[in-house]
Design an enzyme around this catalytic site. Sequence first.
Site, short mmCIF file in Angstrom:
data_model
loop_
_atom_site.label_atom_id
_atom_site.label_comp_id
_atom_site.label_asym_id
_atom_site.label_seq_id
_atom_site.Cartn_x
_atom_site.Cartn_y
_atom_site.Cartn_z
N ASP A 206 0.95 -1.16 -0.09
CA ASP A 206 0.06 0.13 -0.07
C ASP A 206 0.72 1.23 -0.05
O ASP A 206 1.60 1.42 0.82
CB ASP A 206 -0.86 -0.07 1.35
CG ASP A 206 -1.84 1.13 1.34
OD1 ASP A 206 -2.76 1.11 0.40
OD2 ASP A 206 -1.76 2.09 2.00
N THR B 34 -3.11 5.47 -4.28
CA THR B 34 -2.13 6.23 -3.59
C THR B 34 -0.88 6.06 -4.23
O THR B 34 -0.08 7.17 -4.60
CB THR B 34 -2.09 5.78 -2.02
OG1 THR B 34 -1.56 4.40 -2.08
CG2 THR B 34 -3.14 6.12 -1.30
N THR B 35 -0.53 4.94 -4.57
CA THR B 35 0.84 4.80 -5.50
C THR B 35 0.88 5.50 -6.85
O THR B 35 1.57 6.11 -7.15
CB THR B 35 0.86 3.21 -5.78
OG1 THR B 35 0.54 2.50 -4.31
CG2 THR B 35 2.47 2.95 -6.21
N ASP C 109 -9.32 -0.38 1.75
CA ASP C 109 -9.08 0.11 0.41
C ASP C 109 -10.44 -0.29 -0.35
O ASP C 109 -11.06 0.70 -0.96
CB ASP C 109 -7.97 -0.23 -0.36
CG ASP C 109 -6.58 0.46 0.00
OD1 ASP C 109 -6.86 1.32 0.88
OD2 ASP C 109 -5.48 0.30 -0.57
P1 ADP Z 1 -2.85 2.29 -6.15
O1 ADP Z 1 -2.19 2.55 -4.61
O2 ADP Z 1 -2.39 3.30 -7.06
O3 ADP Z 1 -4.01 2.07 -6.20
P2 ADP Z 1 -2.40 -0.27 -6.97
O4 ADP Z 1 -1.18 -1.11 -6.53
O5 ADP Z 1 -3.52 -0.72 -6.25
O6 ADP Z 1 -1.98 0.98 -6.72
O7 ADP Z 1 -2.58 -0.55 -8.53
C1 ADP Z 1 -3.60 0.27 -9.05
C2 ADP Z 1 -3.61 0.04 -10.67
O8 ADP Z 1 -3.71 -1.19 -10.91
C3 ADP Z 1 -4.87 0.87 -11.27
O9 ADP Z 1 -4.60 1.56 -12.28
C4 ADP Z 1 -5.74 -0.43 -11.65
O10 ADP Z 1 -6.58 -0.29 -12.80
C5 ADP Z 1 -4.80 -1.41 -12.07
N1 ADP Z 1 -5.09 -2.76 -12.06
C6 ADP Z 1 -5.99 -3.56 -11.22
N2 ADP Z 1 -6.24 -4.85 -11.44
C7 ADP Z 1 -5.79 -4.95 -12.67
C8 ADP Z 1 -5.38 -6.19 -13.62
N3 ADP Z 1 -6.13 -7.17 -13.25
N4 ADP Z 1 -4.74 -5.84 -14.70
C9 ADP Z 1 -4.21 -4.47 -15.01
N5 ADP Z 1 -4.20 -3.53 -14.26
C10 ADP Z 1 -5.02 -3.63 -13.00
MG MG Z 2 -5.06 0.17 -5.14
#
Ligand code: ADP
Ligand code: MG
Length: 525
Positions: A67, A100-101, A392
């Site tokens: 996270d 957040t990332t 989240d």
């Molecule tokens: P954040 O802290 O920004 O939410 P995450 O590690 O949760 O970071 O990643 C979020 C990103 O991953 C978003 O752009 C989301 O659309 C993408 N994402 C989630 N599931 C998938 C998937 N199955 N394939 C590709 N991208 C995905």
């Molecule tokens: Mg996320």
Amino acid sequence: MAQQRRMGGQPMFIMSEDSQRTQGRDAQSSNIMAGKAVAEAVRTTLGPRGMDKMLVDSGGEVVITNDGATILNEMDIEHPAAQMIVEVADSQEEEVGDGTTTAAVVAGNLLGEAEDLIEQDVHATTIVEGYHEASEIALEAIAEQVNEDGVDDDVLKQVAESSMTGKGTGGLTAASLAETVVEAIRHVETDAAVARDNVAVHTQVGASSNATELVPGIVFDEEPAHDGMPAEVEDASIAVLDVELGVRTGEIDAEYAIDSIDQLNTAIGAEESEVRGYAETVAESGADVVITTDDVDDRVSSFLASEGILLFENIGSSDAKDVVSATGATRVGALDDLEESDFGEADRVRSANYGDDDLAFIEGGAAAETVTVFVRGGTEHVVDELERAIGDALDVVATALDSGEVVPGAGATEIAIADKIRQEAAGIEGRKQLAVTAFADALDIVPRTLAANTGQDPIDALVDLRSAHESEGRAGLITDGEDVTIDDPLEYGVVDPADVKREAVESATEAATMIVRIDDVIAAE
Ligand code: ADP
Ligand code: MG
């Protein structure tokens, strides 16, 4: 370094001798570097194949997480500009609960692009203007990406699942967790809004298997004050007290100077009758469950047990507050004031044992639709990360349900935003155009990072995504099990709430422009 000004011949010191000052390009580049470094630190955690970070604090405490906000907060960052990127993640977490990332990485890349522009002699204020203009275009592009079909339970589950993929969810599947999360949020939905705060998460470590269940009420760590008390009370009338049910330690000595057995007996007798008085008052009040934030004398507990009353003592104040809001009880500070109208009501109050711990459940409270996602996991690290992932997911589902707007994930929205910005940049005059275009380039970090984190070549992926976007309209880099495909994320159920993207664009722009504008750092020693 002391700053000196002369006024009427007298030297005037406007800064302390000890303060440190960095100015101009030096200040700018050191701030930009610090901001970029922080964003870089979380980049590898982005997306479904993002890696986790293990953070060890000075006391040896270990946190394993994926996270962004948690990582940045655990990192103990001191540089003030770097701290601003941490704030981006924090405000993202606060406002929408996810992304957040993404926000931190985009902010870092906006700084990187700004650095290049400064080197090309584009003035900071031009960069700031260009970034603001580009962020307006970005918001328009997000609006265009909103899925017209709105949100139903299936879409909400997809939102929950997309936010949890890549998180360590122990042995639990994202699909089953998503189901629980959506059920919880639907429970607290009212005509006016989604009462996200009415969903609590309670974790329990040490259960033999991982599990989650939705409790229609609240859960807190407490055991009945006496073994003889009922483990379960139906249709409970609940008294919530901030009262000590016993004789305050020290009270006896103060009131009686004891110098004979007779006096001692009198004292004990007085104490006994005082204690009995408390027990009887409580029993006669008509409450069948009593919760107090203070101590209870064993004799009181024992008497109440014999009366079939369930009592919990030394409850934390925040737990007491939860009980109040769930059951409609009024907290009572003096026993004499206790009246039936102060009682809260619940369908069921029960106590249950989980390994070494006893938990109290208050279900079906009369006042509020409070629900608790009850999460069990084998180890503390698993449970902690599960709690963050579920937190989240609850946030994003509430956000999506609130606005009814979702956009394609997997980088598709970022590709669409960048494309629109580049198109509109052509009509923007002067050097500002460079800044607007740079903003689009900065957004490419999201699909590029998703590609890199799935072992793809980021440049090839970007080129393929752009051309798929051009021909198909929606194109994301979808991770589906072991496969990585370029396709329409909506078809695969990879969706994010529109507000998560909006907030990321806005908070990243705000932080980056604030850092770029600084050309003078004055620090007190
Ligand atoms: P954040 O802290 O920004 O939410 P995450 O590690 O949760 O970071 O990643 C979020 C990103 O991953 C978003 O752009 C989301 O659309 C993408 N994402 C989630 N599931 C998938 C998937 N199955 N394939 C590709 N991208 C995905
Ligand atoms: Mg996320």
